[in-house]
Design an enzyme around this catalytic site. Sequence first.
Site, PDB file in Angstrom:
ATOM      1  N   ASP A 118      47.932  44.390  36.199  1.00  0.00           N
ATOM      2  CA  ASP A 118      47.222  44.774  34.873  1.00  0.00           C
ATOM      3  C   ASP A 118      47.524  46.344  34.758  1.00  0.00           C
ATOM      4  O   ASP A 118      47.679  46.791  33.803  1.00  0.00           O
ATOM      5  CB  ASP A 118      45.937  44.573  34.617  1.00  0.00           C
ATOM      6  CG  ASP A 118      45.795  42.845  34.634  1.00  0.00           C
ATOM      7  OD1 ASP A 118      46.515  42.356  33.776  1.00  0.00           O
ATOM      8  OD2 ASP A 118      45.087  42.494  35.355  1.00  0.00           O
TER       9      ASP A 118
ATOM     10  N   HIS B 147      41.727  42.869  42.677  1.00  0.00           N
ATOM     11  CA  HIS B 147      41.917  41.518  41.894  1.00  0.00           C
ATOM     12  C   HIS B 147      40.986  40.587  42.370  1.00  0.00           C
ATOM     13  O   HIS B 147      40.686  40.628  43.521  1.00  0.00           O
ATOM     14  CB  HIS B 147      43.410  40.914  42.220  1.00  0.00           C
ATOM     15  CG  HIS B 147      43.721  40.031  41.023  1.00  0.00           C
ATOM     16  ND1 HIS B 147      43.723  38.585  41.305  1.00  0.00           N
ATOM     17  CD2 HIS B 147      44.314  40.081  40.055  1.00  0.00           C
ATOM     18  CE1 HIS B 147      44.046  37.829  40.413  1.00  0.00           C
ATOM     19  NE2 HIS B 147      44.541  38.830  39.533  1.00  0.00           N
TER      20      HIS B 147
END
Length: 435
Positions: A369, A309
């Site tokens: 995600d 991330h």
Amino acid sequence: MTKRTVTLTDNQTGQSVELDVLEPTCGTSTIDISPLYKELGYFTYDPGFVSTASTWSKITYLDGDEGRLEYRGYPIEQLAENSTFLEVCYLILHGELPTEKEFEEYQRLITKHTIPHDQLTKFYSGFRRDAHPMAIMVGVVGALSAFYHDDVDIFNPEHRIISANLLVSKIPTIAAWAYRYTTGKPFMYPQNNLSYAENFLYMMFAMPSENYKPDPLMAKALDLIMILHADHEQNASTSTVRLTGSSEANSFAAVSAGIAALWGPAHGGANEAVINMLREIVDSGQPLEHFVERAKDKDDSFRLMGFGHRVYKNFDPRAKLIRGACHDLLNSGKINQTHQELLDIAMRLEKIALEDEYFKSRNLYPNVDFYSGIIFLAMGIPTNMFTVMFALSRTIGWISQWNEMMSDSKVRIGRPRQLYIGDTTRDYVSIDQRK
């Protein structure tokens, strides 16, 4: 905020300026550079605003190094375990958790206004049948101001709360109808006896000709996903909402702009990219290990989507919370079997990433995600709706950030500066003399 100062001196002119250092309640100290242009005649250059605080906020705090996320001071772990999405909505908008009476009233209010103005349904027929659901979302949400213009005085705190409640109540219906329209299915109206998440699943998958009862496990997973995505500080779409709102645009226009920003694959399309990657792996006929080795090769452009991330340098705290829900759903035997091969690949890939030293040493753990994409696929939600699901969750964050900004008496229209590197002044040459 407490204040101290730093002194900046121009070595060429000898001029100096004192800049305040603003100390937050949590996080990084911030230098107030607003006097820099006035005193020394300089701008700052910060592509992507990665080192620039564009605003103050009391809503969300995140620490990427520690993997920490809080809404109004409450750790995301506690909210995910004990709260519901609607209670989190109240918290983010109002700043405090509701009392039992306040929450009952808030639930009643949101439930009462889930059906949009009847004439709004005609907007959908103006889109092509193959329109992307996000295109429909941008248009329909932006059009809300044409139907609810009695409460759009942005300087009236009561009106701002009314518009916030209208958006939270109607966005699931608008989102579900975007899907129904593009699939040629009749619109299903919300049911007041269902929860927020159950209602969305009902409007997505029910049919008038048969009884449909939302699966509690899927509703629970969806409620969790919405909590985890409700707000995330000053990201691209939230900054877009604030920038749009700074021009004194109404709340519906500002949120529509946020949806447009979220539509970009670099922002809201990450979970869809995960599924596309899984499809690429399955369709290739190559073993999964082939793609893992490609991902390790710095000279290969292939990347494993849904790992690591930009902000969280350690494990994404949201991923830890959603992982359990993902496995519960996959092990329930109730998932959409059409995509079973993709889901099997995803679980094998997760195992490799959590055990392989290459990924562990680089903190390339599965992020939120990765898991949300798998959950949506297991629910039978098509990939072109994934970003819509993100918008459904993030609406409360957008409208709360907008409301916070509009409550600031010192707010000014956003006007970023630039570093101009084009031509200097030159004279016009008539067309017959140009070579």
